[in-house]
Design a protein around this motif. Structure first.
Motif, short mmCIF file in Angstrom:
data_model
loop_
_atom_site.label_atom_id
_atom_site.label_comp_id
_atom_site.label_asym_id
_atom_site.label_seq_id
_atom_site.Cartn_x
_atom_site.Cartn_y
_atom_site.Cartn_z
N UNK A 1 0.84 -1.19 0.00
CA UNK A 1 0.00 0.00 0.00
C UNK A 1 0.88 1.25 0.00
N UNK A 2 0.39 2.33 -0.60
CA UNK A 2 1.15 3.59 -0.60
C UNK A 2 0.97 4.30 0.74
N UNK A 3 1.99 5.03 1.14
CA UNK A 3 1.88 5.83 2.37
C UNK A 3 2.46 7.22 2.12
N UNK A 4 1.90 8.18 2.85
CA UNK A 4 2.23 9.59 2.62
C UNK A 4 1.39 10.12 1.47
N UNK A 5 0.76 11.28 1.67
CA UNK A 5 -0.06 11.88 0.63
C UNK A 5 0.62 13.06 -0.05
N UNK A 6 1.43 13.79 0.72
CA UNK A 6 1.97 15.05 0.23
C UNK A 6 3.32 15.30 0.90
N UNK A 7 4.28 14.44 0.60
CA UNK A 7 5.59 14.47 1.27
C UNK A 7 6.56 15.30 0.43
N UNK A 8 7.12 16.34 1.04
CA UNK A 8 8.04 17.23 0.34
C UNK A 8 9.49 16.99 0.72
N UNK A 9 9.72 16.47 1.92
CA UNK A 9 11.08 16.23 2.39
C UNK A 9 11.49 14.79 2.08
N UNK A 10 12.78 14.58 1.85
CA UNK A 10 13.27 13.23 1.59
C UNK A 10 13.12 12.38 2.84
N UNK A 11 12.60 11.16 2.71
CA UNK A 11 12.39 10.33 3.91
C UNK A 11 13.72 9.90 4.53
N UNK A 12 13.67 9.61 5.81
CA UNK A 12 14.83 9.11 6.54
C UNK A 12 14.70 7.61 6.72
N UNK A 13 15.81 6.89 6.58
CA UNK A 13 15.83 5.46 6.84
C UNK A 13 16.52 5.26 8.19
N UNK A 14 15.78 4.77 9.17
CA UNK A 14 16.29 4.62 10.52
C UNK A 14 16.03 3.21 11.04
N UNK A 15 16.89 2.78 11.95
CA UNK A 15 16.67 1.49 12.61
C UNK A 15 15.56 1.65 13.65
N UNK A 16 14.63 0.72 13.64
CA UNK A 16 13.54 0.72 14.61
C UNK A 16 13.33 -0.70 15.11
N UNK A 17 13.67 -0.93 16.37
CA UNK A 17 13.53 -2.27 16.96
C UNK A 17 14.23 -3.34 16.13
N UNK A 18 15.44 -2.99 15.63
CA UNK A 18 16.23 -3.96 14.89
C UNK A 18 15.83 -4.12 13.44
N UNK A 19 14.94 -3.28 12.95
CA UNK A 19 14.45 -3.39 11.57
C UNK A 19 14.52 -2.02 10.90
N UNK A 20 14.90 -1.95 9.61
CA UNK A 20 14.89 -0.66 8.91
C UNK A 20 13.48 -0.09 8.85
N UNK B 1 11.08 3.63 7.66
CA UNK B 1 11.05 4.84 6.81
C UNK B 1 10.27 5.91 7.56
N UNK B 2 10.92 7.07 7.77
CA UNK B 2 10.29 8.18 8.48
C UNK B 2 9.97 9.28 7.46
N UNK B 3 8.71 9.69 7.42
CA UNK B 3 8.28 10.73 6.48
C UNK B 3 7.62 11.88 7.25
N UNK B 4 7.65 13.06 6.63
CA UNK B 4 6.89 14.22 7.12
C UNK B 4 5.78 14.46 6.11
N UNK B 5 4.56 14.19 6.51
CA UNK B 5 3.41 14.32 5.61
C UNK B 5 2.60 15.54 6.00
#
Length: 368
Positions: free
Chosen positions: A203-222, A224-228
């Motif tokens: 499924x798609x996520x984020x409707x209107x993202x202008x900033x480049x997403x960040x790839x961060x470790x979360x609980x041992x798993x990659x 994707x952090x977005x600002x929507x």
């Protein structure tokens, strides 16, 4: 099967009839089977299936004749297929590929000893020189596959790595909704390789993202952090969300979400003030910005394309004009060089530098 698991024997699940996962309520003595990887059986492409089974999962070297090895492997497939059928029956559940597979306290799938070599990339069939793609491909162990996407849309491969920790590389795809323009922000989705030429699109996520997403470790798993944001997307009240997504069972799953709060202003004008039939009007507010006993005036007009406002400030007979659109302009309690600071949008703070208001690289210039 329970005895083989207990003794650490090599068990190879073979999935039949489109099933590629285990039920989530297996008996405890065989629950460890869910950590095993195995191929999906395809009777129409048996030779390819057998080569994959042999190359990736049968790591030991049989000593019997070739025909005996083949017959033995087929017998193993049938035996394992029967085991899978048995598991399905005792689970008492009908299950599908995108249903939850593992209990929360059970680790994910075991990484294969022979990892799949996979690379995702894009092409533009209409304009080969464009940095945007209208087609996404994956090359798997030297074989090229075209992903089933809408060729009238624009995409880029944002990132590729093993997002769900199953030992196989996945792709994060940017859906460039404006196709290079600036009328809308971007959205994102994952592409996952499921084996034997099968791919799933999340499924798609984020409707209107202008900033480049960040790839961060979360609980041992990659993750994707977005600002929507809905800025310029609709005329609802301004909303900015910081959201974190992971890839789980082929789906983009939101695991965190927080709403941005606006800095409080003494007095302000918002884009929503123009929504009730005032799109063609000017809205004004007055305030003594430099505390000299005389009020300064801030005048705003509406920029309908972006649902934003533009403003100018009258100070001591001069007009200072801002041509950058914001969702609001407000006056803060704090002062700099004797003038009250201004807040534009959520957190752009304009400070008086002695001759004009400035925020980062944006300056409210005095007009001649």
């Amino acid at each position: 099967m329970a005895y083989a698991l207990k003794k650490g024997k090599n068990i190879i699940p073979v999935f039949l009839n489109g099933i590629n996962s285990f039920p989530n309520d297996l008996p405890l003595d065989i629950a460890g089977i869910a950590k095993k990887n195995g191929p999906e059986y395809n009777r129409y492409y048996f030779n390819d299936f057998y080569k994959r089974l042999k190359a990736r999962f049968l790591l030991s070297k049989p000593k019997s004749h070739r025909i005996t090895r083949i017959l033995g492997s087929i017998a193993a497939v049938v035996l394992l297929a029967g085991s899978i059928f048995f598991i399905k029956q005792i689970s008492g559940n009908r299950y599908v590929a995108d249903a939850p597979v593992f209990p929360a306290d059970m680790p994910g799938q075991e990484i294969q000893d022979n990892p799949i070599r996979i690379e995702f990339y894009g092409r533009n069939s209409a304009n080969p020189d464009s940095y945007l793609s209208n087609e996404i491909y994956a090359k798997v162990d030297g074989y090229e596959y075209k992903i089933d996407l809408d060729p009238d849309e624009c995409y880029t491969v944002q990132n590729q790595q093993d997002f769900d920790n199953d030992g196989v590389k996945d792709a994060l795809i940017c859906h460039v909704q404006a196709c290079g323009g600036n009328a809308a922000g971007d959205s994102y989705f994952f592409i996952k390789y499921n084996g034997t030429g099968y791919f799933s699109i999340s499924n798609e996520f984020g409707n209107n993202v202008w900033e480049e997403p960040l790839i961060e470790n979360w609980n041992g798993q990659p993750s994707v952090v977005i600002i929507d944001t809905n800025t310029g997307f609709n005329t609802d009240s301004k909303l900015t969300l910081k959201e974190r997504y992971i890839l789980k069972q082929g789906n983009a799953v939101r695991v965190e979400s927080s709403k941005k709060q606006a800095i409080r202003a003494i007095q302000e004008i918002r884009n929503s003030d123009f929504h009730n039939g005032k799109e063609e009007e000017y809205i004004h507010m007055t305030y003594d910005l430099n505390e000299d006993g005389k009020d300064e005036s801030i005048s705003c007009h509406y920029w309908d394309r972006w649902d934003a406002l533009l403003f100018d400030i009258a100070i001591d007979g001069f007009i200072y004009e801002c041509n950058t659109g914001y969702t609001r302009i407000g006056i803060l309690e704090s002062t700099t060089n004797g003038y009250h600071d201004l807040i534009a949008g959520d957190d752009d703070i304009f400070k008086w530098d002695g001759t004009q208001y400035k925020s980062g690289e944006v300056t409210i210039n005095r007009q001649k």
